[in-house]
Write an enzyme that holds these catalytic residues in place. Structure first.
Site, PDB file in Angstrom:
ATOM      1  N   GLU A   6      -4.998 -11.806   7.757  1.00  0.00           N
ATOM      2  CA  GLU A   6      -5.878 -10.891   7.255  1.00  0.00           C
ATOM      3  C   GLU A   6      -7.356 -11.340   6.955  1.00  0.00           C
ATOM      4  O   GLU A   6      -8.076 -10.267   6.788  1.00  0.00           O
ATOM      5  CB  GLU A   6      -5.174 -10.189   6.244  1.00  0.00           C
ATOM      6  CG  GLU A   6      -3.841  -9.423   6.746  1.00  0.00           C
ATOM      7  CD  GLU A   6      -3.347  -8.657   5.550  1.00  0.00           C
ATOM      8  OE1 GLU A   6      -3.534  -7.556   5.532  1.00  0.00           O
ATOM      9  OE2 GLU A   6      -2.798  -9.223   4.817  1.00  0.00           O
ATOM     10  N   HIS A  28       0.801  -1.444  -0.029  1.00  0.00           N
ATOM     11  CA  HIS A  28       0.035  -0.094  -0.073  1.00  0.00           C
ATOM     12  C   HIS A  28       0.588   1.253   0.058  1.00  0.00           C
ATOM     13  O   HIS A  28       0.527   2.393  -0.204  1.00  0.00           O
ATOM     14  CB  HIS A  28      -1.040   0.078   1.271  1.00  0.00           C
ATOM     15  CG  HIS A  28      -1.988  -1.089   1.241  1.00  0.00           C
ATOM     16  ND1 HIS A  28      -2.923  -1.321   0.040  1.00  0.00           N
ATOM     17  CD2 HIS A  28      -2.288  -2.089   2.084  1.00  0.00           C
ATOM     18  CE1 HIS A  28      -3.615  -2.546   0.454  1.00  0.00           C
ATOM     19  NE2 HIS A  28      -3.080  -2.778   1.748  1.00  0.00           N
TER      20      HIS A  28
END
Length: 259
Positions: A154, A54
């Site tokens: 996650e 990211h």
């Protein structure tokens, strides 16, 4: 030849404390060096992680950032964009001392990650030591054996399979991403979460790591939250993150400006 930088995270563990990690998404080598110099000079961090998933790091800036972190005595870690042999090989060849892989939802993917980090016959990493064989006495094969390999938990599937993932041979531990995990559990996006379901997930990951004899890590954006997770038993905690820190100081500056 021993490399003290490689061992900064493990040195923290040997001292009986959690390793303190910083998180970088801003791909500016000067910012990376400023943070690394300050953190090393004042014993604030043990590692700095470059976020290639990211963050905005390209290959050249990744290499520059790894050099800057290592030059100041911290362990350079990389959060990968995915479990990909070419990407793993690149970041390790330029000197990253550990990888954190996102969205590892099953033992097979974790095994693929480990294999990408190790040279044959233990794995399938291609031999091309760009920066790990520069100095006389460097042993890139031995350095590969010391690379930290962490799989992120996650997803709901990953949480369900945490015991099996943690038990994958060669994996050093599990790293919880509370933001994505909260989304996966239907809680919506957030960081530094306190929902009971998240704390249950933390305990499940910690128990899975303890049973497998590996370490647990967790992402955070606030030092107080990271400290609480260290008290829970997490061995690698993110205590500082660049964008939240910058925004926090901007808010503080605005609040403190009273002409």
């Amino acid at each position: 030849m021993a490399d003290p930088v490689t061992d900064t995270v493990r040195a923290a563990w040997a001292a009986g404390r959690a390793a303190r990690n910083g998180w970088l998404t801003v791909a500016d080598p000067h910012l990376v060096e400023v943070v690394a110099a300050r953190a090393a000079g004042h014993d604030l961090l043990d590692a700095l992680t470059l976020d290639l998933q990211h963050g905005l790091f390209d290959r050249a800036r990744t290499a520059d950032a790894v050099r800057a972190i290592a030059a100041h005595g911290l362990a350079p870690l990389v959060r990968l964009p995915a479990v990909d042999d070419a990407e793993v090989g690149f970041v390790l060849d330029v000197g990253a001392h550990g990888v954190i892989a996102p969205m590892v939802s099953d033992p097979a993917t974790a095994a693929e990650l480990v294999a990408a980090c190790r040279y044959p016959p233990a794995g399938r990493r291609s031999f091309g030591p760009v920066r790990t064989a520069l100095r006389a006495g460097d042993d890139p094969v031995a350095a590969a054996d010391r690379v930290l390999v962490l799989a992120m938990i996650e997803t709901a599937d990953a949480l369900e399979r945490a015991d099996a993932i943690a038990a994958v041979d060669g994996l050093d531990g599990l790293f919880v991403g509370p933001g994505d995990l909260g989304v996966a559990l239907g809680l919506g996006p957030a960081q530094d979460r306190e929902e009971p379901a998240i704390h249950d997930a933390f305990r499940r990951v910690l128990d899975a790591c303890a049973a497998a004899g590996v370490r647990a890590g967790v992402h955070a954006t606030r030092a107080a939250y990271a400290a609480a997770r260290a008290r829970d038993g997490f061995a690698l905690v993110t205590v500082w993150s660049d964008v939240p820190a910058l925004l926090g100081t901007l808010d503080a500056a605005a609040a403190g400006f009273t002409p």
